[in-house]
Design a protein around this motif. Structure first.
Motif, PDB file in Angstrom:
ATOM      1  N   SER A   1      67.727  48.357  38.440  1.00 31.60           N
ATOM      2  CA  SER A   1      67.033  49.467  39.105  1.00 31.60           C
ATOM      3  C   SER A   1      67.630  49.750  40.486  1.00 31.60           C
ATOM      4  O   SER A   1      67.720  50.904  40.918  1.00 31.60           O
ATOM      5  N   SER A   2      68.077  48.685  41.181  1.00 32.46           N
ATOM      6  CA  SER A   2      68.729  48.887  42.494  1.00 32.46           C
ATOM      7  C   SER A   2      70.009  49.709  42.338  1.00 32.46           C
ATOM      8  O   SER A   2      70.272  50.634  43.118  1.00 32.46           O
ATOM      9  N   ALA A   3      70.813  49.357  41.323  1.00 30.34           N
ATOM     10  CA  ALA A   3      72.070  50.078  41.095  1.00 30.34           C
ATOM     11  C   ALA A   3      71.813  51.504  40.638  1.00 30.34           C
ATOM     12  O   ALA A   3      72.550  52.432  41.001  1.00 30.34           O
ATOM     13  N   ILE A   4      70.748  51.693  39.829  1.00 34.64           N
ATOM     14  CA  ILE A   4      70.426  53.038  39.324  1.00 34.64           C
ATOM     15  C   ILE A   4      70.020  53.965  40.475  1.00 34.64           C
ATOM     16  O   ILE A   4      70.294  55.166  40.436  1.00 34.64           O
ATOM     17  N   TRP A   5      69.394  53.424  41.535  1.00 37.56           N
ATOM     18  CA  TRP A   5      69.094  54.239  42.722  1.00 37.56           C
ATOM     19  C   TRP A   5      70.383  54.821  43.306  1.00 37.56           C
ATOM     20  O   TRP A   5      70.431  55.971  43.723  1.00 37.56           O
ATOM     21  N   TRP A   6      71.438  53.996  43.347  1.00 39.56           N
ATOM     22  CA  TRP A   6      72.728  54.476  43.831  1.00 39.56           C
ATOM     23  C   TRP A   6      73.261  55.582  42.921  1.00 39.56           C
ATOM     24  O   TRP A   6      73.824  56.582  43.391  1.00 39.56           O
TER      25      TRP A   6
END
Length: 511
Positions: free
Chosen positions: A462-467
Motif C-alpha cells: 500500500s505504501s508503494a501504491i501511494w507512490w
C-alpha cells in the motif's frame, strides 16, 4: 507547399491493411505476453535447471537489457531495411530464441536464449508499430487500428499471467517458451504475404555507428542500474556507477546526434512537444503499471493463497477495462476530441483505481475492492494508451517512423525497469519498518506471527501504491500541459523536421 505534398503517395489506402493488422497484433501480443509469462514459470525453471537464487533475476534481466538497449538500433534498422523485412526477421529470430529457451539444459543456455529473445524483440517491436503508422493514414481507421494495438499493448501482460499459469500448472514451464513458435510462424508468413509498405518510406542514410554504441551502452547501463538497485540497494557502488555511466553515455549520445549528418535518433523526433509528451507520460504510467502487476500477483498468491491460474484470472477485469477503454472509448472519441483530453483524464481515472488499492488489507474483499479498482485502472489506461500509441508517430517523416516507434517501446521498457526497482524498494522498506515496529508479535510465533508477516507485506504494497498514484497524476499533468495538438483529421498535413523532408509527410494529425 509543393504538389507532391498536397497529394502524398501515402494517402492511398493499402487494400491489405486490415489483414496486416491481424498479423501485426499477433506479433505484438507475443512480445507483450513474453514479458509476464516467464515470471510465472520462473520458479519451476529455476528448480529444473539448477539456477541459483542469486542468478535467477538474470532470466528476466537478460531479456530486459537486450530489449531496452537495442530498441533504438532496431528502430533504425527497420527504417533502413524496410519495416516488413525487419518485422519478419524479428519474428523468425524470436521463434528460434524461444525454441532455444524451451530446450535449455542449463543456466547458460537459458540466459543466452533470453538475451536473444530481447535482441530480436528490439527489432520486431518498433517495426510493428511503425508499420501501423505508415499503413493507416485515414484518421478514423488509424484510431481503430491503434485502439486494437493499444489494447494488446496494455492488456497483453495480464493475459500472459493467465496463459503462464495454465502452461506451468498443467503442462511444463518449457511451454511458456514453445508457445511463441506458432505465434511467430503465423505472423511472419502472414506479414510476408499481405504487408506492402508505401513507397519512399525507407531511410537509406548510412548507419550512425557512434550513436548505436553510445545509445545501446547508455540504455543497458540505465536498465541494469535500476535492476541492480532492486537487489543490491541504491547506495551499492555498482548501482551508482551504472547510473553515472548511463548519464555520461546518454549525454554524449545527445551531443553526437546533434552533430552527425545522419543521426540514429534525429533530435527532431524527441523535441516535437507532442511526441516528447507521449514518451514522458507513457514512461511514467508504465512505472505505476509494472509495480501494480508485481504487488497484486504477490498479494493474491502469498496473502490470499490463490493458485497461479486463479491469479491470472483475477486480472481479467483489468484486461476487460483496457480493451473497453482502448477500442470503445479511445478509438471512438479520438477523431472527435484532442488527444490530451483522452490521455489526461485517462491517467487520472487510472490513478483513481490505484487510489482504491491503497486501502488494501490482509482481509480485503476481491469483489468489493480489487475488482472495481482494476476496472477503473484498465479503463483509464486503455483510454490513454490508444491516443498515445497513435501520437507517438505524430507528424513524423516516414523515414523516421521506425526510430520514433522505438522511442515508445524504449520509454515503456525503461519505465518498467524503473517501476519494478523503485516501487519494490519502497515496498520492502515499508515492510521492514512495520516488522521492526511489531517485533514482539513477530517473535511470538504461531498464527500471530504469520498474521504480522502478512500485514507487513500488505503495508509495503500500500505504501508503494501511494507512490504509483502520484506517478499517474504526474503522467496526467504532463499529458495535459505538453500535448497541444488538435483532434486527428482536422485537415492539412503536418510538417515537422526539415524543409526538404516536407514532401513525404504522412497526413496523420493536424494542428
Amino acid at each position: 507547399m509543393s504538389k507532391t505534398a498536397a497529394t502524398p503517395p501515402q494517402a492511398a489506402a493499402d487494400p491489405s491493411r486490415w489483414k496486416a493488422l491481424v498479423f501485426i497484433a499477433l506479433a505484438q501480443l507475443m512480445v507483450v505476453l513474453d514479458a509476464t509469462i516467464v515470471n510465472i514459470a520462473l520458479p519451476s525453471a529455476q528448480t529444473d535447471l539448477g539456477i541459483s537464487d542469486g542468478n535467477r533475476q538474470w532470466v528476466i534481466t537478460a531479456y530486459a537489457l537486450a530489449f531496452g538497449g537495442l530498441l533504438l538500433f532496431g528502430g533504425r534498422i527497420a527504417d533502413k531495411w524496410g519495416r516488413r523485412n525487419a518485422f519478419v526477421v524479428g519474428l523468425i529470430g524470436f521463434a528460434l530464441a524461444s525454441a532455444l529457451g524451451g530446450a535449455a539444459n542449463g543456466e547458460a543456455m537459458m540466459l543466452g536464449a533470453r538475451a536473444l529473445q530481447g535482441a530480436f524483440g528490439a527489432l520486431l517491436a518498433p517495426a510493428a508499430l511503425s508499420l501501423l503508422a505508415v499503413m493507416f493514414t485515414d484518421a478514423k481507421e488509424r484510431a481503430k487500428a491503434f485502439g486494437i494495438y493499444g489494447a494488446i499493448a496494455g492488456g497483453g501482460g495480464a493475459v500472459g499471467l493467465i496463459l503462464g499459469g495454465f502452461l506451468t500448472e498443467y503442462l511444463n514451464w518449457r511451454w511458456t517458451f514453445f508457445v511463441n513458435i506458432p505465434f511467430a510462424i503465423i505472423a511472419a508468413a502472414g506479414a510476408w504475404l499481405v504487408i506492402r509498405e508505401p513507397a519512399g518510406g525507407r531511410n537509406r542514410a548510412p548507419l550512425d555507428i557512434p550513436g548505436v554504441v553510445l545509445s545501446t551502452l547508455g540504455l543497458v547501463a540505465l536498465v541494469y542500474g535500476f535492476t541492480r538497485a532492486e537487489s543490491a540497494g541504491w547506495s551499492d557502488a555498482v548501482t551508482v556507477s551504472m547510473f553515472i555511466a548511463s548519464a555520461v553515455l546518454l549525454a554524449s549520445f545527445v551531443f553526437v546526434e546533434s552533430k552527425v549528418k545522419s543521426p540514429l535518433l534525429p533530435l527532431r523526433v524527441l523535441l516535437e512537444r507532442n511526441r516528447g509528451g507521449v514518451y514522458l507520460s507513457l514512461g511514467l504510467a508504465v512505472i505505476a503499471m509494472f509495480g501494480l502487476f508485481l504487488f497484486l500477483t504477490y498479494y493474491l498468491q502469498v496473502v490470499k493463497g490463490f493458485s497461479p491460474v486463479k491469479t491470472g484470472f483475477a486480472f481479467l477485469p483489468m484486461i476487460a477495462g483496457m480493451i473497453t477503454g482502448s477500442t470503445q472509448i479511445g478509438a471512438r472519441l479520438m477523431t472527435r476530441v484532442a488527444p490530451r483530453l483522452l490521455m489526461g483524464p485517462g491517467f487520472l481515472l487510472a490513478a483513481t483505481g490505484m487510489l482504491l488499492l491503497t486501502q488494501l488489507e490482509v482481509g480485503s474483499s476481491y469483489p468489493a475492492l480489487i475488482l472495481p479498482a482494476q476496472l477503473l485502472l484498465g479503463l483509464g489506461m486503455g483510454t490513454a494508451f490508444m491516443p498515445a500509441m497513435s501520437l507517438a508517430t505524430h507528424g513524423v517523416n516516414p523515414a523516421d517512423a521506425g526510430v520514433a516507434s522505438a522511442m515508445v517501446n524504449t520509454s515503456q521498457q525503461v519505465g518498467g525497469a524503473i517501476g519494478t526497482a523503485l516501487l519494490n524498494t519502497i515496498a520492502a522498506s515499508a515492510t521492514t519498518a512495520y516488522l521492526t515496529d511489531h517485533a514482539a508479535e513477530a517473535a511470538a510465533g504461531g498464527a500471530a506471527a504469520k498474521l504480522v508477516q502478512a500485514q507487513a507485506m500488505v503495508e509495503g504494497y500500500s505504501s508503494a501504491i501511494w507512490w504509483a498514484v502520484g506517478i499517474l497524476v504526474a503522467s496526467s499533468t504532463i499529458a495535459l500541459t505538453l500535448i497541444n495538438t488538435g483532434r486527428p483529421g482536422a485537415g492539412g498535413v503536418v510538417a515537422s523536421g526539415s524543409a526538404e523532408d516536407a514532401e513525404i509527410k504522412v497526413p496523420v494529425i493536424a494542428h
